[in-house]
Design an enzyme around this catalytic site. Sequence first.
Site, PDB file in Angstrom:
ATOM      1  N   HIS A 102       0.851  -1.200   0.000  1.00 49.90           N
ATOM      2  CA  HIS A 102       0.000   0.000   0.000  1.00 49.90           C
ATOM      3  C   HIS A 102       0.881   1.243   0.000  1.00 49.90           C
ATOM      4  CE1 HIS A 102       1.229  -0.475   4.200  1.00 49.90           C
ATOM      5  NE2 HIS A 102       1.085   0.843   4.298  1.00 49.90           N
ATOM      6  N   ASP A 113       0.913   5.179   1.925  1.00 55.71           N
ATOM      7  CA  ASP A 113       0.267   5.843   3.053  1.00 55.71           C
ATOM      8  C   ASP A 113      -0.503   7.057   2.544  1.00 55.71           C
ATOM      9  OD1 ASP A 113       1.447   3.936   4.640  1.00 55.71           O
ATOM     10  OD2 ASP A 113       3.061   5.246   5.351  1.00 55.71           O
ATOM     11  N   HIS A 133       4.769   0.050  -0.152  1.00 58.31           N
ATOM     12  CA  HIS A 133       5.583  -0.751   0.763  1.00 58.31           C
ATOM     13  C   HIS A 133       4.733  -1.845   1.364  1.00 58.31           C
ATOM     14  CE1 HIS A 133       4.005   2.839   2.825  1.00 58.31           C
ATOM     15  NE2 HIS A 133       3.817   2.055   3.873  1.00 58.31           N
ATOM     16  N   ARG A 167       7.962  -9.088  15.420  1.00 60.01           N
ATOM     17  CA  ARG A 167       8.386  -7.777  14.975  1.00 60.01           C
ATOM     18  C   ARG A 167       7.326  -6.764  15.365  1.00 60.01           C
ATOM     19  NH1 ARG A 167       7.559  -4.803  10.117  1.00 60.01           N
ATOM     20  NH2 ARG A 167       9.219  -3.258   9.963  1.00 60.01           N
TER      21      ARG A 167
HETATM   22  C1  J5X Z   1      -5.612   8.409   8.907  1.00 59.83           C
HETATM   23  C2  J5X Z   1      -5.400   7.128   8.590  1.00 59.83           C
HETATM   24  C3  J5X Z   1      -4.141   6.600   7.965  1.00 59.83           C
HETATM   25  C4  J5X Z   1      -4.475   5.150   7.760  1.00 59.83           C
HETATM   26  C5  J5X Z   1      -5.973   5.153   7.619  1.00 59.83           C
HETATM   27  C6  J5X Z   1      -6.409   6.058   8.750  1.00 59.83           C
HETATM   28  C7  J5X Z   1      -6.276   5.288  10.057  1.00 59.83           C
HETATM   29  C8  J5X Z   1      -5.169   4.227  10.048  1.00 59.83           C
HETATM   30  C9  J5X Z   1      -4.063   4.352   9.008  1.00 59.83           C
HETATM   31  C10 J5X Z   1      -3.613   3.012   8.439  1.00 59.83           C
HETATM   32  C11 J5X Z   1      -2.689   2.191   9.302  1.00 59.83           C
HETATM   33  C12 J5X Z   1      -2.265   0.896   8.563  1.00 59.83           C
HETATM   34  C13 J5X Z   1      -1.894   1.119   7.120  1.00 59.83           C
HETATM   35  C14 J5X Z   1      -2.894   2.053   6.455  1.00 59.83           C
HETATM   36  C15 J5X Z   1      -2.582   2.121   4.980  1.00 59.83           C
HETATM   37  C16 J5X Z   1      -4.265   1.595   6.821  1.00 59.83           C
HETATM   38  O1  J5X Z   1      -4.947   0.860   6.247  1.00 59.83           O
HETATM   39  O2  J5X Z   1      -4.668   2.209   8.033  1.00 59.83           O
HETATM   40  C17 J5X Z   1      -2.934   3.384   7.133  1.00 59.83           C
HETATM   41  C18 J5X Z   1      -3.856   4.423   6.592  1.00 59.83           C
HETATM   42  C19 J5X Z   1      -3.492   5.222   5.430  1.00 59.83           C
HETATM   43  O3  J5X Z   1      -2.432   5.809   5.358  1.00 59.83           O
HETATM   44  O4  J5X Z   1      -4.364   5.292   4.564  1.00 59.83           O
HETATM   45  O1  AKG Z   2       5.467  -2.586   9.752  1.00 57.44           O
HETATM   46  C1  AKG Z   2       5.966  -1.910   8.874  1.00 57.44           C
HETATM   47  O2  AKG Z   2       7.183  -1.824   8.737  1.00 57.44           O
HETATM   48  C2  AKG Z   2       5.089  -1.146   7.902  1.00 57.44           C
HETATM   49  C3  AKG Z   2       3.897  -0.492   8.544  1.00 57.44           C
HETATM   50  C4  AKG Z   2       3.139   0.365   7.592  1.00 57.44           C
HETATM   51  O3  AKG Z   2       3.449   0.453   6.434  1.00 57.44           O
HETATM   52  C5  AKG Z   2       1.953   1.118   8.048  1.00 57.44           C
HETATM   53  O4  AKG Z   2       1.544   0.976   9.211  1.00 57.44           O
HETATM   54  O5  AKG Z   2       1.410   1.868   7.225  1.00 57.44           O
HETATM   55 FE   FE2 Z   3       2.403   2.131   5.444  1.00 56.75          FE
END
Ligand code: J5X
Ligand code: AKG
Ligand code: FE2
Length: 374
Positions: free
Chosen positions: A234, A236, A291, A301
């Site tokens: 995905h 961010d 990533h 981890r």
């Molecule tokens: C403000 C955010 C940022 C979110 C969504 C929401 C709450 C949690 C974050 C994450 C955390 C895990 C990876 C991610 C890709 C996910 O699925 O949830 C992140 C996401 C994003 O960067 O879109």
């Molecule tokens: O665990 C990791 O190294 C990646 C975590 C991550 O990409 C995320 O939380 O958006």
């Molecule tokens: Fe991420």
Amino acid sequence: MTTTTIPKLTDIYKTHPLDIPTNKLNLDSLQQLPDTYDWIQPDAFPSFRDPNISLSDSVPLIDLSLPNAPHLIGNALKTWGVFQVINHGVPISLLNSMESFTNTLFDLPSPHKLKAARTPDGVTGYGLPRISTFFPKRMWSEGFTIVGSPLEHFQKLWPNEYSKYCDITEEYSREMKSLCGRVIWLALGELGITREDVNWAEANGDFKTSNAVIQLNSYPVCPDPDRAMGLGAHTDTSLLTILYQNNTRGLQVLREGNRWVMVEPVTGALVVQVGDLLHILTNGLYPSSAHQAVVNQNRKRISIAYFFGPSESAEISPLNKLVTPTQPLLYPTVTWTEYLRKKAQLFNNTLSSIRLSAPLTGALDINDHNQVKV
Ligand SMILES: C=C1C[C@]23C[C@H]1CC[C@H]2[C@@]12CCC[C@@](C)(C(=O)O1)[C@H]2[C@@H]3C(=O)O
Ligand SMILES: O=C(O)CCC(=O)C(=O)O
Ligand SMILES: [Fe+2]
């Protein structure tokens, strides 16, 4: 007179409730990999167990205390969208406290953790990765998301000790926010952008009304790591993400759309990652790179992601100075909440779905590789 209410970040999932069955979440007890975890890598990405995984390439490691750090940051973000940073000013003792607190949380027995489960329409709490719904198989991880105060959720986990953990989280947020501010201005400075060019960053560029999300990730030891995935590929959604990982490998970034490069753990270092909003703000000059996190057989981890973004009312669009005849406008104006809502539906296709014109040939736009084939 019309009043428009600006949706709060904490309400983003009210319109898209997401019920992921957290009750099945007890990975520690599994001796064999269930079929539901036998990962299928999306076609758009190289195999996650690529035997040719790059050994020659490595993510830039930048010493923030050196005079040429800004230049190195600019280069790293243009070519990789990610780098590791040392001498970042965040006390190592704080990173250690945050790591041990994260271990304490995930080491709690499963039913206890579920007391603080995320509700389907909420953001804060314990649960499976949000992005789980976009993949046919389950991921080998669990998470805890924090938006705003974690007080209520921490009280449920630790009726007596919650305030200690709230304090650590608060201090961590403060340090991360300040590091994000520093890195963003250095990175934008390299593109010729000054604080006056970014109107939503507040008068003195201190991002006073910014927002942030903290995501604690835990990847338990896995009986069959070659077939399982910790967190699927995905990008961010933030402006910038700062990631702390413990001393166990797992994070891989996509390089030039065709190979995964492991981000080797470096003691005390932090991983800085461009998010989709910075990609938009820089008109594609700093790409948000895909990533993923793989798992392993002997060591658990953890990682701690700090997603930094603007206030709910900030309208993010490519900076004027970065839109030129040779670099046409690539994206429209978005707010973080608007973008998050779109991402909750379109996932890895979100950035390309809002793109206004084709990227210039030669320009690195990682989201071309994220296209899920339909
Ligand atoms: C403000 C955010 C940022 C979110 C969504 C929401 C709450 C949690 C974050 C994450 C955390 C895990 C990876 C991610 C890709 C996910 O699925 O949830 C992140 C996401 C994003 O960067 O879109
Ligand atoms: O665990 C990791 O190294 C990646 C975590 C991550 O990409 C995320 O939380 O958006
Ligand atoms: Fe991420």
